[in-house]
Design an enzyme around this catalytic site. Sequence first.
Site, PDB file in Angstrom:
ATOM      1  N   SER A 145     -25.494  97.803  21.608  1.00  0.00           N
ATOM      2  CA  SER A 145     -25.369  96.381  21.284  1.00  0.00           C
ATOM      3  C   SER A 145     -26.565  95.960  20.452  1.00  0.00           C
ATOM      4  O   SER A 145     -27.647  96.566  20.542  1.00  0.00           O
ATOM      5  CB  SER A 145     -25.330  95.552  22.582  1.00  0.00           C
ATOM      6  OG  SER A 145     -25.431  94.168  22.306  1.00  0.00           O
ATOM      7  N   TYR A 164     -29.590  92.276  30.289  1.00  0.00           N
ATOM      8  CA  TYR A 164     -28.731  93.041  29.384  1.00  0.00           C
ATOM      9  C   TYR A 164     -29.556  93.648  28.257  1.00  0.00           C
ATOM     10  O   TYR A 164     -29.329  94.798  27.858  1.00  0.00           O
ATOM     11  CB  TYR A 164     -27.647  92.124  28.834  1.00  0.00           C
ATOM     12  CG  TYR A 164     -26.582  92.824  28.033  1.00  0.00           C
ATOM     13  CD1 TYR A 164     -25.855  93.889  28.568  1.00  0.00           C
ATOM     14  CD2 TYR A 164     -26.265  92.404  26.733  1.00  0.00           C
ATOM     15  CE1 TYR A 164     -24.860  94.523  27.834  1.00  0.00           C
ATOM     16  CE2 TYR A 164     -25.265  93.027  26.000  1.00  0.00           C
ATOM     17  CZ  TYR A 164     -24.572  94.084  26.553  1.00  0.00           C
ATOM     18  OH  TYR A 164     -23.582  94.705  25.820  1.00  0.00           O
TER      19      TYR A 164
END
Length: 259
Positions: free
Chosen positions: A139, A152
């Site tokens: 990501s 995250y």
Amino acid sequence: MTTRRAVVTGASSGIGEAVVRALRASGWDVVGVARRAERLAALDAEVGSRSFAADLTSEADVAALAAHVASTGDVHALVHVAGGARGTDRVEDGSPEDWRWMFEANVLSTQLVTAALLPLLRGGIRAGGGHADTLYVTSTAAQTAYPGGAGYNAAKAGEAMLVHALRLELNGEPIRVTEVAPGMVHTPEFTLNRLGGDRASAERVYDGVESPLVAPDVADVIAYALNAPGHVNLDLVTMRPVAQSAQHLLARGELRPRD
């Protein structure tokens, strides 16, 4: 050359499901892996993949997956999509349970699956496969921190560092190591799960954004990387919608040339 076979994790929805579809469309045999067996079975019936249900944070399940793959033919690619986010808390308010889950889902599962399947990828090369692929969907959260994203950010950065180290460790072997790092992707479940099932809040994330990425966009890039000539390695592909110039810079509204 015989048909190449890929193991695709996170295959029951979103990017993982789209990758199964894209690889099947370009002639690959595919083993789709996820926890939800009923969704995998429906996908198998539609596109001709062959699924295996497993929790990739479980050592026993990963060992069972490797045994299944070994018993059903050669394997030439691992596409590791499984992972996810939970919560948008500040560091000081973070839930240890959510952070632990994110580490296990994004980092530990990556290590377990890679370690289990690398011997099988080498076997596919020895059987005449020419080269093998490992490809990881991380990501842009691995590259840039943002408020409320620390858990995250940390998990995806950890996964990305694992991938970078693996590429160095496999130097000298015909095994490509590719990282695809998407920005904003509108999928049915990612943001919904991150926000605890609050559908209205999840949809607000995308409000006014012209053409966010969708799962098939990412799958197209992955299929290209795997189908490229064996000597070509795409180390890192960072992809975002045009409306998202950076992690923190998102245009809402119509994209149009300046007057």
